[in-house]
Design a protein around this motif. Structure first.
Motif, mmCIF file in Angstrom:
data_model
loop_
_atom_site.group_PDB
_atom_site.id
_atom_site.type_symbol
_atom_site.label_atom_id
_atom_site.label_comp_id
_atom_site.label_asym_id
_atom_site.label_seq_id
_atom_site.Cartn_x
_atom_site.Cartn_y
_atom_site.Cartn_z
ATOM 1 N N PRO A 1 -25.670 61.016 0.266
ATOM 2 C CA PRO A 1 -26.299 60.310 1.373
ATOM 3 C C PRO A 1 -27.234 61.178 2.225
ATOM 4 N N ALA A 2 -27.158 62.490 2.064
ATOM 5 C CA ALA A 2 -27.924 63.395 2.929
ATOM 6 C C ALA A 2 -29.386 63.457 2.503
ATOM 7 N N ARG A 3 -30.249 63.598 3.485
ATOM 8 C CA ARG A 3 -31.662 63.806 3.195
ATOM 9 C C ARG A 3 -31.980 65.298 3.037
ATOM 10 N N HIS A 4 -31.100 66.140 3.577
ATOM 11 C CA HIS A 4 -31.257 67.586 3.484
ATOM 12 C C HIS A 4 -29.906 68.172 3.098
ATOM 13 N N VAL A 5 -29.892 68.989 2.062
ATOM 14 C CA VAL A 5 -28.647 69.602 1.595
ATOM 15 C C VAL A 5 -28.802 71.115 1.628
ATOM 16 N N LEU A 6 -27.915 71.776 2.364
ATOM 17 C CA LEU A 6 -27.860 73.231 2.392
ATOM 18 C C LEU A 6 -26.712 73.646 1.474
ATOM 19 N N LEU A 7 -26.998 74.518 0.529
ATOM 20 C CA LEU A 7 -25.988 74.914 -0.449
ATOM 21 C C LEU A 7 -25.331 76.229 -0.047
ATOM 22 N N ALA A 8 -24.013 76.255 -0.171
ATOM 23 C CA ALA A 8 -23.230 77.449 0.132
ATOM 24 C C ALA A 8 -22.309 77.723 -1.051
ATOM 25 N N CYS A 9 -22.325 78.933 -1.516
ATOM 26 C CA CYS A 9 -21.485 79.323 -2.641
ATOM 27 C C CYS A 9 -20.016 79.372 -2.204
ATOM 28 N N PRO B 1 -17.799 59.678 6.808
ATOM 29 C CA PRO B 1 -18.806 60.007 7.832
ATOM 30 C C PRO B 1 -20.169 60.345 7.223
ATOM 31 N N ALA B 2 -20.173 60.952 6.046
ATOM 32 C CA ALA B 2 -21.451 61.276 5.397
ATOM 33 C C ALA B 2 -22.219 60.003 5.080
ATOM 34 N N ARG B 3 -21.523 58.976 4.628
ATOM 35 C CA ARG B 3 -22.182 57.696 4.339
ATOM 36 C C ARG B 3 -22.680 57.025 5.617
ATOM 37 N N ARG B 4 -21.852 57.058 6.662
ATOM 38 C CA ARG B 4 -22.260 56.429 7.925
ATOM 39 C C ARG B 4 -23.448 57.154 8.547
ATOM 40 N N ALA B 5 -23.530 58.447 8.334
ATOM 41 C CA ALA B 5 -24.625 59.231 8.913
ATOM 42 C C ALA B 5 -25.963 58.899 8.276
ATOM 43 N N ALA B 6 -25.944 58.231 7.151
ATOM 44 C CA ALA B 6 -27.181 57.894 6.452
ATOM 45 C C ALA B 6 -27.788 56.588 6.953
ATOM 46 N N ASP B 7 -27.355 56.094 8.109
ATOM 47 C CA ASP B 7 -27.921 54.875 8.678
ATOM 48 C C ASP B 7 -29.408 55.061 8.965
ATOM 49 N N PRO B 8 -30.161 53.959 8.987
ATOM 50 C CA PRO B 8 -31.588 54.064 9.305
ATOM 51 C C PRO B 8 -31.796 54.744 10.664
#
Length: 107
Positions: free
Chosen positions: A36-44, A11-18
């Motif tokens: 594939p994400a344009r924004h990454v939120l990091l959680a420990c 799903p992460a790859r599919r979400a990167a569609d134009p």
């Protein structure tokens, strides 16, 4: 970094569609879902225990969703009600009374 299943990566790859601006929550930038994400939120996820914790990621996800809903107004709330209705029709959630009887009765 926690292991990442195919069920998570696809799903992460599919979400990167134009036309889509995907966000992800990950435990590190090398995580496969971060690519594939344009924004990454990091959680420990590190703990002194052998088992890693997803509590931070869940809290971050819930906060993000609450922000989206509060900014989206009635349109987003209506969509959430629709999705919730589908889940109830499909019996996606376990009824606590039924679950308690089932588990207590099976011991």
């Amino acid at each position: 970094m926690l292991p990442c299943t195919r069920l998570t990566r696809a799903p992460a790859r599919r979400a990167a569609d134009p036309g889509i601006d995907p966000w992800t929550i990950a435990d590190g930038l090398p995580a496969p879902v971060a690519g594939p994400a344009r924004h990454v939120l990091l959680a420990c996820t590190e703990t002194p225990s052998y088992f890693q914790s997803v509590t931070g990621a869940i809290a971050l996800g819930e906060t993000l969703l609450q922000t989206i809903v509060s900014l989206g107004g009635e349109r987003v709330l209506a969509r959430l009600r629709t999705v919730q209705g589908h889940r109830e029709v499909e019996h996606a959630y376990v009824d606590p009374a039924t679950a308690a009887r089932r588990y207590i009765g099976s011991s």
